[in-house]
Design a protein around this motif. Structure first.
Motif, short mmCIF file in Angstrom:
data_model
loop_
_atom_site.label_atom_id
_atom_site.label_comp_id
_atom_site.label_asym_id
_atom_site.label_seq_id
_atom_site.Cartn_x
_atom_site.Cartn_y
_atom_site.Cartn_z
N GLN A 119 9.41 -16.54 16.53
CA GLN A 119 9.80 -17.37 15.77
C GLN A 119 9.73 -16.80 14.11
O GLN A 119 10.27 -17.46 13.28
CB GLN A 119 8.76 -18.37 15.46
N ALA A 120 9.50 -15.49 13.90
CA ALA A 120 9.28 -14.87 12.73
C ALA A 120 10.71 -15.01 12.10
O ALA A 120 11.69 -14.48 12.76
CB ALA A 120 8.40 -13.79 12.84
N LEU A 121 10.66 -15.08 10.92
CA LEU A 121 11.99 -14.79 10.27
C LEU A 121 12.31 -13.33 10.09
O LEU A 121 11.64 -12.50 9.60
CB LEU A 121 12.04 -15.36 8.67
N GLN A 122 13.54 -12.81 10.62
CA GLN A 122 13.66 -11.31 10.70
C GLN A 122 14.72 -10.76 9.83
O GLN A 122 15.10 -9.71 9.79
CB GLN A 122 14.35 -11.05 12.17
N THR A 123 15.34 -11.71 9.18
CA THR A 123 16.37 -11.36 8.32
C THR A 123 16.37 -12.10 6.84
O THR A 123 15.76 -13.15 6.85
CB THR A 123 17.58 -11.30 8.71
N VAL A 124 16.82 -11.63 5.82
CA VAL A 124 17.03 -12.52 4.58
C VAL A 124 18.14 -13.73 4.93
O VAL A 124 19.07 -13.47 5.39
CB VAL A 124 17.72 -11.41 3.46
N LEU A 125 17.57 -14.77 4.26
CA LEU A 125 18.66 -16.04 4.16
C LEU A 125 19.05 -16.18 2.94
O LEU A 125 18.13 -16.43 2.05
CB LEU A 125 17.99 -17.14 4.84
N PHE A 126 20.37 -16.09 2.78
CA PHE A 126 20.87 -16.17 1.45
C PHE A 126 21.87 -17.46 1.24
O PHE A 126 22.65 -17.75 1.63
CB PHE A 126 21.99 -14.87 1.07
N GLY A 127 21.05 -18.40 0.82
CA GLY A 127 21.65 -19.92 0.64
C GLY A 127 22.34 -20.03 -0.67
O GLY A 127 22.41 -19.15 -1.53
N THR A 128 22.76 -21.18 -0.76
CA THR A 128 23.41 -21.64 -1.93
C THR A 128 22.08 -22.04 -3.22
O THR A 128 21.69 -23.23 -2.86
CB THR A 128 24.42 -22.92 -1.90
N GLY A 129 22.05 -21.35 -4.21
CA GLY A 129 20.82 -21.67 -4.96
C GLY A 129 19.54 -21.21 -4.45
O GLY A 129 18.67 -21.49 -5.41
N THR A 130 19.36 -20.74 -3.49
CA THR A 130 18.05 -20.44 -2.91
C THR A 130 18.23 -19.23 -2.01
O THR A 130 19.17 -19.12 -1.05
CB THR A 130 17.29 -21.52 -1.99
N TYR A 131 17.28 -18.14 -2.12
CA TYR A 131 17.16 -17.12 -1.01
C TYR A 131 15.82 -16.82 -0.57
O TYR A 131 15.01 -17.39 -1.37
CB TYR A 131 17.90 -15.82 -1.25
N ILE A 132 15.72 -16.73 0.71
CA ILE A 132 14.32 -16.55 1.44
C ILE A 132 14.31 -14.71 1.95
O ILE A 132 15.14 -14.49 2.69
CB ILE A 132 14.25 -17.40 2.58
N VAL A 133 13.38 -14.21 1.70
CA VAL A 133 13.49 -12.80 1.82
C VAL A 133 12.01 -12.60 2.44
O VAL A 133 10.95 -12.31 1.83
CB VAL A 133 13.54 -12.12 0.50
N PRO A 134 12.07 -12.20 3.99
CA PRO A 134 10.80 -11.89 4.55
C PRO A 134 10.69 -10.29 4.34
O PRO A 134 11.41 -9.46 4.35
CB PRO A 134 11.13 -12.05 6.01
N ARG A 135 9.44 -9.94 4.00
CA ARG A 135 8.82 -8.52 3.73
C ARG A 135 8.34 -8.30 5.03
O ARG A 135 7.81 -9.15 6.07
CB ARG A 135 7.87 -8.52 2.69
N GLN A 136 8.01 -6.83 5.50
CA GLN A 136 7.44 -6.46 6.71
C GLN A 136 5.96 -6.83 6.60
O GLN A 136 5.46 -6.73 7.59
CB GLN A 136 7.79 -5.09 6.84
N ASP A 137 5.45 -6.91 5.56
CA ASP A 137 3.99 -7.35 5.61
C ASP A 137 3.76 -8.56 5.92
O ASP A 137 2.36 -9.01 5.47
CB ASP A 137 3.54 -6.59 4.31
N GLY A 138 4.29 -9.44 6.10
CA GLY A 138 4.19 -11.05 6.33
C GLY A 138 4.39 -11.78 5.30
O GLY A 138 4.50 -13.24 5.38
N ARG A 139 4.56 -11.32 3.89
CA ARG A 139 5.26 -11.99 2.69
C ARG A 139 6.51 -12.71 3.08
O ARG A 139 7.30 -12.04 3.59
CB ARG A 139 4.89 -11.86 1.56
N ILE A 140 6.75 -13.95 2.29
CA ILE A 140 8.22 -14.23 2.42
C ILE A 140 8.40 -14.79 0.73
O ILE A 140 7.66 -15.33 0.22
CB ILE A 140 8.28 -15.61 3.11
N ILE A 141 9.49 -14.22 0.31
CA ILE A 141 9.81 -14.26 -1.27
C ILE A 141 10.80 -15.45 -1.32
O ILE A 141 11.85 -15.28 -0.50
CB ILE A 141 10.29 -13.09 -1.94
N ILE A 142 10.78 -16.33 -1.97
CA ILE A 142 11.73 -17.47 -2.17
C ILE A 142 11.88 -17.44 -3.84
O ILE A 142 11.33 -17.51 -4.58
CB ILE A 142 11.04 -18.70 -2.02
N GLY A 143 13.58 -17.16 -3.75
CA GLY A 143 14.20 -17.12 -5.14
C GLY A 143 15.31 -17.92 -5.22
O GLY A 143 15.81 -18.21 -4.42
#
Ligand code: GLY
Length: 365
Positions: A231-255
């Protein structure tokens, strides 16, 4: 310092440090003047290396970004060798999901690797996407780096290479005729043969060059330990106005927000709400993940959204600023092209598109 180094770089962010390391590795003596080692500019970034997901149209800017993306693996490898630190460079690819009522258009470039995934395929490609995702573009060659780890690695590299770091505020660039004579800081006057201005959104505080801050708010969450690997997010999701960036250490950055609010600091409920709404729409699982941190930073924007690179109106001052959304991506190519021009007098024709003179000034000082 007083003329002890050949080159003084004003600005110790990702761009200034990348150039300092490059110049030093090529044999130049170089010092960096930096006011703030916490780097609010690099903080307005998730480290996406995303010329394709950012939909940069065919142009010198796209060429610059693609060249830089191509340099990245070898560039970070060299920094990691010098320092023994990791930068979190990851060729994770970037998925740009399209939701109902959004345009599927992309900049189609036959020479670049990109694939349209229909609804079934995209949901198989990445488990857990929101119901509203009806398809999306997959960019396997876009990548990411952990921008905070990269910054720490660059700082460590300057230490290893014994690059002088001067912690002080630049108050004024002192000019005489068509040359820079020195830099006035809070504590002293610094002089060198040549200077580089790399202070991003603060450029206008020293020179009449139109770079302004565009604020980005961000947050991070943490993948719970009991989250199944599948279930883990394996790739960056680049949406309209928001992106979700999973790191290899388990953090997920949202910008990230994009706000013209000058240097107003802080996170706002509206900013964070818009990020969370966009992120949960793309990847609903996120709503259950523990929040780690909120932060913000200031991108160095220009009116045409292109960087300002190379020569200035003063013959011994080089400009490296205005990288806007692409500073992390453009660090290696900026360092390479500017080192080529400053040390080897090799002027890449690409630099012409990023010259400061494209802006008309009422006054140049
Ligand atoms: N590079 C992505 C951003 O500036 O938000």
């Amino acid at each position: 310092m007083n003329s002890s180094q050949d080159i003084l770089i004003i600005g110790g962010g990702i761009i200034g440090l990348s150039l300092a390391v490059e110049l030093k590795l090529r044999g130049a003596s170089v010092a960096v003047l930096t006011a703030d080692s916490k780097q609010p500019t690099a903080r307005a970034a998730a480290g996406m290396l995303a010329p394709q997901a950012e939909r940069i149209p065919p142009s010198p800017m796209l060429d610059l970004c693609l060249q830089s993306r191509a340099l990245y693996a070898a560039w970070v490898e060299r920094l990691e060798e010098i320092t023994g630190l990791k930068t979190g460079y990851w060729r994770s690819g970037i998925l740009a999901p399209v939701c109902q009522n959004e345009s599927q258009e992309q900049v189609h470039l036959s020479n670049l690797n990109s694939h349209w995934l229909d609804r079934d395929t995209i949901h198989q490609h990445q488990f857990g996407l929101g119901e509203e995702v009806i398809g999306g573009w997959w960019y396997p060659d876009d990548a990411q780096v952990d921008n905070r780890a990269l910054f720490r690695t660059l700082q460590a590299a300057t230490k290893e290479l014994q690059i002088e770091i001067i912690q002080d505020n630049a108050k004024e660039i002192i000019r005489q005729g068509n040359r820079v004579f020195g830099v006035e800081t809070t504590a002293e006057k610094l002089q060198a043969d040549r200077y580089v201005l790399a202070i991003g959104p603060w450029t206008e505080k020293l020179l009449n060059i139109p770079v302004f801050p565009r604020k980005g708010q961000m947050l991070s969450v943490c993948v719970p330990e009991d989250c199944a690997v599948m279930q883990a997010l394996q790739t960056v999701l680049f949406g309209t106005g928001t992106y979700i960036v999973p790191r290899q250490d388990g953090r997920i950055i949202i910008g990230a927000t994009s706000e013209n609010v000058d240097f107003t600091p802080g996170n706002t409920p509206a900013g964070i709400q818009s990020l969370l709404t966009g992120a949960i729409q793309l990847y609903p699982e996120l709503q259950h993940y523990p929040i780690l941190e909120f932060w913000w930073g200031f991108r160095p924007a220009t009116t045409d959204e292109l960087p300002i690179l190379g020569a200035s109106a003063w013959e011994n001052l080089t400009l490296a600023t205005g990288h806007y959304r692409n500073g992390i991506l453009l660090a290696p190519i900026t360092a390479k092209l500017l080192a080529d021009s400053m040390l080897d007098r090799k002027l890449d024709p690409l630099l012409a598109a990023f010259n400061y003179s494209r802006f008309t000034f009422s006054k140049l000082t």
